[in-house]
Scaffold this active site. Structure first.
Site, PDB file in Angstrom:
ATOM      1  N   GLU A 185       0.803  -1.241   0.000  1.00  0.00           N
ATOM      2  CA  GLU A 185       0.000   0.000   0.000  1.00  0.00           C
ATOM      3  C   GLU A 185       0.831   1.284   0.000  1.00  0.00           C
ATOM      4  OE1 GLU A 185      -2.912  -0.274   3.138  1.00  0.00           O
ATOM      5  OE2 GLU A 185      -3.633  -2.217   2.467  1.00  0.00           O
ATOM      6  N   GLU A 301      -5.973 -10.847  -1.534  1.00  0.00           N
ATOM      7  CA  GLU A 301      -6.792 -10.722  -0.307  1.00  0.00           C
ATOM      8  C   GLU A 301      -8.288 -10.685  -0.648  1.00  0.00           C
ATOM      9  OE1 GLU A 301      -5.400  -7.469   2.101  1.00  0.00           O
ATOM     10  OE2 GLU A 301      -3.299  -7.874   1.639  1.00  0.00           O
TER      11      GLU A 301
HETATM   12  C1  XIL Z   1      -5.730  -6.763   8.262  1.00  0.00           C
HETATM   13  C2  XIL Z   1      -6.102  -7.958   9.135  1.00  0.00           C
HETATM   14  O1  XIL Z   1      -7.058  -8.765   8.467  1.00  0.00           O
HETATM   15  C3  XIL Z   1      -6.649  -7.463  10.464  1.00  0.00           C
HETATM   16  O2  XIL Z   1      -6.953  -8.564  11.307  1.00  0.00           O
HETATM   17  C4  XIL Z   1      -5.613  -6.570  11.120  1.00  0.00           C
HETATM   18  O3  XIL Z   1      -6.148  -6.056  12.320  1.00  0.00           O
HETATM   19  C5  XIL Z   1      -5.237  -5.411  10.175  1.00  0.00           C
HETATM   20  O4  XIL Z   1      -4.774  -5.927   8.914  1.00  0.00           O
HETATM   21  N1  XIL Z   1      -4.830  -4.968   3.598  1.00  0.00           N
HETATM   22  C6  XIL Z   1      -3.772  -5.716   4.010  1.00  0.00           C
HETATM   23  C7  XIL Z   1      -3.901  -6.651   5.152  1.00  0.00           C
HETATM   24  O5  XIL Z   1      -2.722  -5.731   3.339  1.00  0.00           O
HETATM   25  O6  XIL Z   1      -2.682  -6.847   5.847  1.00  0.00           O
HETATM   26  C8  XIL Z   1      -4.974  -6.169   6.104  1.00  0.00           C
HETATM   27  O7  XIL Z   1      -5.169  -7.215   7.053  1.00  0.00           O
HETATM   28  C9  XIL Z   1      -6.270  -5.882   5.347  1.00  0.00           C
HETATM   29  C10 XIL Z   1      -6.055  -4.801   4.339  1.00  0.00           C
END
Ligand code: XIL
Length: 392
Positions: A185, A301
């Site tokens: 990101e 994701e």
């Molecule tokens: C999120 C997790 O799912 C949560 O449990 C944690 O509290 C925060 O991070 N994009 C990403 C992931 O790259 O690492 C994030 O995961 C969700 C958004």
């Protein structure tokens, strides 16, 4: 006797009231139109038929693809059924917390000069025990950082912090990692920079070349791992997503031009079941633009948020499944796409329960399996996409 309101003030009040009523009518009409649009997303006749009973990993492997899921160690320990089902459906595991600097109960970096690999090691052992590929997430990010990070990073120690972290973490798992999200990101067009980069502490301390430094350090620490740049908000035909697509392509072109050892792009693909602005041809072109840079693509994701969808589970599941299939059928047409990872395998463990709960309080249903690990229409939609996509 109250003073008579002057004509102009009385007219102003009526105009104001009329405007509010008008606004209310407009707002009400917009809300009604949105509700109609969402209900129009539901097609009760849509066919989600799947052939056979093979798990998603087998259907993916049959096309030269990988299917995986994120998971949290605490959930694998607390829920043996999940721990048993994960390797049945998935041939890749992504630790959702344990390889970040700090997330949930996992504190990989308790202090600026200490590492605690306890939980990360257990996730690596779980993957090895079940002969699953292991995906590392994520080495450099501006979020999920420990409490000392904000005040602990400075221009005079940032390079050492970055390189030591990557050397230590990627070095520890060298040879065991399929792919690392090296940087996560890093773009944010709303920050107003001409290069579209996000104004993070990494950028402020090291300049835009922190990204190249991270990839070069990771390549030295683990020459076997696929090195990935990972980001979100790239899927829809909206102004924001278009700006983000432009920014990420600008970054990727710059990295490739300067010889950065980047091998792939991770599209997080956190979809919204109520979003109506998916333009298949624009998304195909974006994937093709990435592939033309010689980069592979991972859907990293994947999930479908249902907080704005109707309460009715049958309707919600159909709309969520449609969103999965409409998106993934396009994505998997691009043969540079090599993996699909859902951000969780079953609904109760989705991060969306914390970040995007439903206003009616009903349990969310964003993932392929339900609370009892039963396969849902979403599972069928993903299975159909693997079954129907071109072989790699
Ligand atoms: C999120 C997790 O799912 C949560 O449990 C944690 O509290 C925060 O991070 N994009 C990403 C992931 O790259 O690492 C994030 O995961 C969700 C958004």
């Amino acid at each position: 006797m109250p003073r008579k309101l002057s004509l102009t003030r009385r007219r102003a009040l009526w105009l104001g009231l009329g405007a509010c009523l008008g606004m209310g009518t407009v707002t009400g009409a917009k809300a009604a139109y949105k509700r109609y649009q969402i209900l129009a997303l539901d097609d009760p006749t849509r066919d989600f038929t799947v052939t056979g009973n093979a798990p998603l990993k087998a259907r993916a492997q049959a096309k030269g693809l990988i299917y995986g899921s994120s998971a949290r160690y605490k959930d694998l320990i607390a829920d043996p059924d999940l721990a048993n089902e994960l390797p049945v459906e998935c041939n890749m595991l992504v630790p959702e917390w344990e390889m970040k600097w700090s997330a949930g109960d996992a504190l990989l970096r308790p202090t600026p000069d200490r590492f605690d690999f306890t939980l990360a090691d257990r996730m690596a052992e779980f993957a090895q025990h079940h002969q699953m590929l292991l995906r590392g997430h994520t080495l450099i990010w501006h979020l999920c950082v420990p409490s000392w990070f904000e005040t602990g990073i400075h221009t005079d120690n940032a390079e050492q912090l970055l390189t030591q972290h990557i050397q230590t973490v990627a070095g520890r798992y060298a040879g065991k990692i399929h792919s690392w999200d090296v940087v996560n990101e890093a773009i944010e067009p709303r920050d107003g920079r001409s290069d579209g980069l996000r104004e993070t502490l990494w950028l402020k301390c090291l300049g835009a070349d922190y990204i190249d430094l991270a990839f070069r350090t990771a390549a030295t620490a683990d020459p076997d791992a696929l090195l990935v740049y990972n980001d979100y908000g790239l899927e829809y035909d909206t102004f924001e997503c278009e700006a983000r697509r432009i920014a990420i392509l600008k970054l990727l072109e710059r990295l490739k031009a300067q010889g950065t050892p980047i091998h792939a792009v991770g599209l997080q693909s956190h979809l919204d079941g109520s979003e109506t602005c998916f333009n298949a041809e624009k998304f195909r072109r974006f994937l093709s633009d990435i592939a033309s840079l010689g980069l592979k693509i991972l859907i990293t994701e994947l999930d479908v948020e249902d907080k704005n969808l109707p309460a009715d589970v049958a309707v919600r599941d159909r709309i969520v499944a449609s969103a999965y299939e409409d998106f993934l059928s396009v994505a998997l047409d691009e043969t540079a796409v090599i993996a699909v990872i859902t951000w969780g395998l079953n609904d109760p463990y989705s991060w969306l329960a914390e970040t995007s709960p439903r206003s009616d309080g009903l349990p969310i249903r964003p993932l392929p399996l339900d609370e009892s690990l039963n396969r849902k229409l979403a599972w069928q939609a993903i299975a159909r996409c693997f079954d129907q996509c071109p072989k790699r």
